[in-house]
Every structure is written in structure tokens, then in C-alpha cells.
Design an enzyme around this catalytic site. Sequence first.
Site, PDB file in Angstrom:
ATOM      1  CE  LYS A  14      -2.408  -0.947   3.827  1.00 12.55           C
ATOM      2  NZ  LYS A  14      -1.588  -2.250   4.165  1.00 12.55           N
ATOM      3  NE  ARG A 128       7.576  -2.748   6.222  1.00 13.97           N
ATOM      4  CZ  ARG A 128       5.948  -3.019   5.771  1.00 13.97           C
ATOM      5  NH1 ARG A 128       6.003  -2.641   5.108  1.00 13.97           N
ATOM      6  NH2 ARG A 128       5.099  -3.669   7.181  1.00 13.97           N
ATOM      7  NE  ARG A 134       6.860  -0.837   9.800  1.00 12.56           N
ATOM      8  CZ  ARG A 134       5.791  -0.961   8.838  1.00 12.56           C
ATOM      9  NH1 ARG A 134       5.354  -0.120   7.745  1.00 12.56           N
ATOM     10  NH2 ARG A 134       4.398  -1.260  10.007  1.00 12.56           N
ATOM     11  NE  ARG A 145       1.843  -5.154  11.220  1.00 10.32           N
ATOM     12  CZ  ARG A 145       3.206  -5.051  10.080  1.00 10.32           C
ATOM     13  NH1 ARG A 145       4.375  -5.603  11.316  1.00 10.32           N
ATOM     14  NH2 ARG A 145       3.018  -4.530   9.390  1.00 10.32           N
TER      15      ARG A 145
END
Length: 193
Positions: A14, A128, A134, A145
Site C-alpha cells: 500500500k 522489510r 521496523r 497484524r
Amino acid sequence: MSRFLLIGPPGAGKGTQAARLAESYGIPAISTGDIFRFNVKNETELGKLAKSFMDRGEYVPDSVTNDLVRDRLNMDDAAAGFLLDGYPRTADQVSELDSILDEHDTSLDAVILLTADTDEIVRRLLNRAIEQGRTDDTEDVIRRRLEVYEAETAPLTSVYASRGLVIMVDGLGAIDEVTGRIVEALDARGYAN
Ligand code: ADP
């Protein structure tokens, strides 16, 4: 007018697509995740609160998220259009967004649903984690999540589908290819970039 939502599971791409679409349609990309991360980084009160939820893979409470989006959408640059990335994610957020838009005498034009299968999502998010560090990209948190997405956010697509707004786009493939699919689908609905 271009008032678009970008919805999809974590890792569907996204954020990447939002930046490109915002550029090509000349509208701001508003990402609640980015706004929260900015606040975490700057150690604001909002950041401290958001971090406690984000690090567990839980959603930040609706009251907090809704106020933040309301303030952001009331800013001048969102008057002519926007692309919301990562909001709404709960039924309560859907009603809040409806009210905000009602107050401005406007409504949504399209909801882009970006899809990706779970294996690919987990692969991308773990990747990622290595690239961006992160704190919510660890395997346990990723799993949580995805669960929260399935329980809270996936059902919302039927709400928008019943309004005839949903455009489903396959998020697998090269970044340019995916952008092309979205632009084509929006074009077909009369939203030229
Ligand atoms: P992803 O889509 O990969 O989960 P985001 O950057 O969109 O990543 O969001 C990261 C985290 O920020 C979410 O897991 C959640 O804790 C919080 N967050 C973002 N948007 C919302 C929202 N609309 N409502 C509640 N929490 C949110």
C-alpha cells in the site's frame, strides 16, 4: 475529484503504491501508519501511546486515530482530493470517515483493494524487517497484524462493495505493473490521472 482509499493486508504494498498514485493524481497520500511512525520517532505523546499498540501488532484506539484523520482531512491540501492509506481499518473508523466527508458535502470515489497471498506477505514483511528495521516486522507481530487485519479490516470491504466502490487489484508482480493495474482500473471508472 479524486477521493480514494487504499485498503489491503499488511505487506500488500500500500505505502509504495500510495506514493506513486498521489504523485500521478496530484493529491496528498495520507498514511496513518506513517503519521504514527513520525510521532514515535519524535517521541511525542501520541507517538508514545501509538508505539505501545504498534509494537504488539494491535490497532491504535479508534478515538485517537479518528481525531488524527479528522484534523488531517480538514487541512487545505486535502480539499480537492486525497488518497487515504491504512484508514479506515475498523467499522468505527468507517462511520467516522463517512461523517467527516458528510460535513464537507463530499463522498468517496473509489476504494482500491490491494490483494496478496499470505506467504508472499510474510516474505515481504520479513524482508522489510531486515531493510528498514521496523519494530513491528518481527514474525510474531506480523502474524498478529495479519490476524487483526482479517478480523477487523477485511470485513469492511463488503461495506464498500455494497456501495459499488471497490476496485480489486492484484498486488503481486513488479511495482510498475501493479501501479499500471490501479491506474487502468481508475481510468475505466472515469478518474483520469
Ligand atoms: P501495515 O499496513 O504494514 O500494518 P501501517 O504502516 O499501515 O502498516 O501501520 C502500522 C501500524 O500502525 C498498525 O499495525 C497499527 O498499529 C497502526 N495503525 C495504522 N493505521 C491505523 C488505523 N487506521 N487504525 C488503528 N491503527 C492503525
